[in-house]
Design an enzyme around this catalytic site. Structure first.
Site, short mmCIF file in Angstrom:
data_model
loop_
_atom_site.label_atom_id
_atom_site.label_comp_id
_atom_site.label_asym_id
_atom_site.label_seq_id
_atom_site.Cartn_x
_atom_site.Cartn_y
_atom_site.Cartn_z
N ARG A 12 6.44 80.15 30.15
CA ARG A 12 7.79 80.02 29.59
C ARG A 12 7.90 78.78 28.69
NH1 ARG A 12 12.00 76.50 28.78
NH2 ARG A 12 11.61 75.61 30.86
N ASP A 13 7.89 77.62 29.27
CA ASP A 13 8.04 76.40 28.48
C ASP A 13 6.88 76.23 27.52
OD1 ASP A 13 9.37 74.10 27.73
OD2 ASP A 13 8.42 72.85 29.23
N HIS A 210 8.22 66.24 35.33
CA HIS A 210 7.92 67.15 34.22
C HIS A 210 7.63 66.27 32.99
CE1 HIS A 210 8.75 71.10 32.01
NE2 HIS A 210 8.61 70.21 31.03
N HIS A 212 5.68 65.34 29.28
CA HIS A 212 5.00 65.73 28.04
C HIS A 212 4.03 64.62 27.66
CE1 HIS A 212 7.68 69.16 26.42
NE2 HIS A 212 7.87 69.03 27.72
N CYS A 243 9.45 71.48 23.37
CA CYS A 243 10.81 71.98 23.24
C CYS A 243 11.20 72.13 21.78
CB CYS A 243 11.79 71.04 23.93
SG CYS A 243 13.51 71.56 23.78
N ASN A 252 3.45 70.10 26.80
CA ASN A 252 3.48 69.67 28.19
C ASN A 252 2.12 69.12 28.59
OD1 ASN A 252 6.17 70.92 29.28
ND2 ASN A 252 5.23 72.57 28.12
#
Length: 288
Positions: A12-13, A210, A212, A243, A252
């Site tokens: 997803r991300d 989370h 990056h 994003c 990520n």
């Protein structure tokens, strides 16, 4: 040996920002490869506007093609009531509960306005009926807070702003919360300040990191979080993603790199390194 849980967000991300259309079969094959590597929490898509995130328009078809005979939690991002309706429709005929949903807000007003076109408080109001409906339906909810150390529009994020965002989400439901360094500008020092502040308002066992890797400090931030008791980390196989509403956030932290670092520090993940490497090769082939 203390266990660290890896929450895989690559499908997803990781893929949401890709320009070329990725076939449903390819997405499902990647998810299967991640399951084969031993991952138990996998974010598989999102119910967002196909106009704004066209790569996620086929999430219902992805969900329909997954294997529900295992014990894997397949999660999807649900940003609003319309997204919740899409999730309900997509999961109606599945053999079991489709997994959890994730809801998200920003800690900074600038990112909230750019990403959600509303203030942080307004975003919480929009999420309230989604969380209420999920609780009524017995669907677990996970929260995301973006820009925990720095915002591409507002600059450094005060830890108290992150605390307000976390408390706002947990007023809706006592959900676990993933703290996102959305543009990868965090350092062990800034991340530590945020986690210490958040830990005063919620159990550290419900906190996830989370990160990056824009600034090359993601693994250092993982290590700093471990030292504070965080045991859940989001990561994207192959370092996929970034994003679309965060300028300069290319990807990520890679799942493979997180696994290598936490295991080198003496923690266990229970993941198959060879199978994870194969999934990484597959993920990188999907990139534009």
């Amino acid at each position: 040996m203390t266990h660290v849980r890896i929450y895989e967000v690559g499908p997803r991300d990781g893929l949401q920002n890709e320009k070329a259309v990725i076939a449903v079969d390819d997405k499902v094959a990647l998810i299967k490869a991640l399951v084969d590597a031993g991952l138990k929490d996998i974010e598989v898509g999102s119910f967002v506007s196909p106009k704004w995130v066209p790569q996620m328009a086929d999430t219902d078809r992805v969900m329909a093609a997954l294997d529900y005979t295992n014990d894997v939690n397949y999660a999807t991002l649900v940003p609003n009531v319309k997204g919740w309706e899409g999730f309900v429709q997509a999961s109606a005929n599945l053999p079991r509960n489709a997994g959890e949903i994730a809801v998200f807000i920003a800690a900074s007003e600038g990112f909230s306005k750019a990403n959600l076109n509303c203030t942080v408080e307004e975003s919480l109001s929009r999420l309230a009926p989604v969380v209420e409906a999920a609780q009524s339906a017995g669907v677990p909810v996970r929260g995301y807070v973006s820009c925990i150390t720095d915002c591409p529009f507002d600059g450094p994020t005060p830890p108290e702003a992150v605390v307000r965002a976390v408390e706002g989400l947990r007023r809706l439901a006592p959900m676990p919360v993933s703290l996102g360094d959305t543009i990868g500008a965090g350092t062990p020092e800034t991340v530590t300040r945020v986690i210490k502040a958040v830990a005063e308002t919620m159990p550290i066992s419900d906190v996830a990191g989370h990160f990056h890797d824009t600034g090359g400090r993601a693994l250092d931030n993982v290590q700093a979080s471990l030292e504070l008791g965080v045991r859940v980390f989001d990561a994207a196989v192959g370092g996929l993603g970034g994003c679309p509403y965060a300028p300069g956030a290319p990807g990520n932290v890679a799942t493979e790199a997180v696994v290598e670092r936490v295991e080198a520090l003496g923690y266990s993940t229970g993941l198959d390194h060879a199978a994870l490497a194969r999934a990484g090769v597959m993920a990188r082939k999907l990139r534009g």
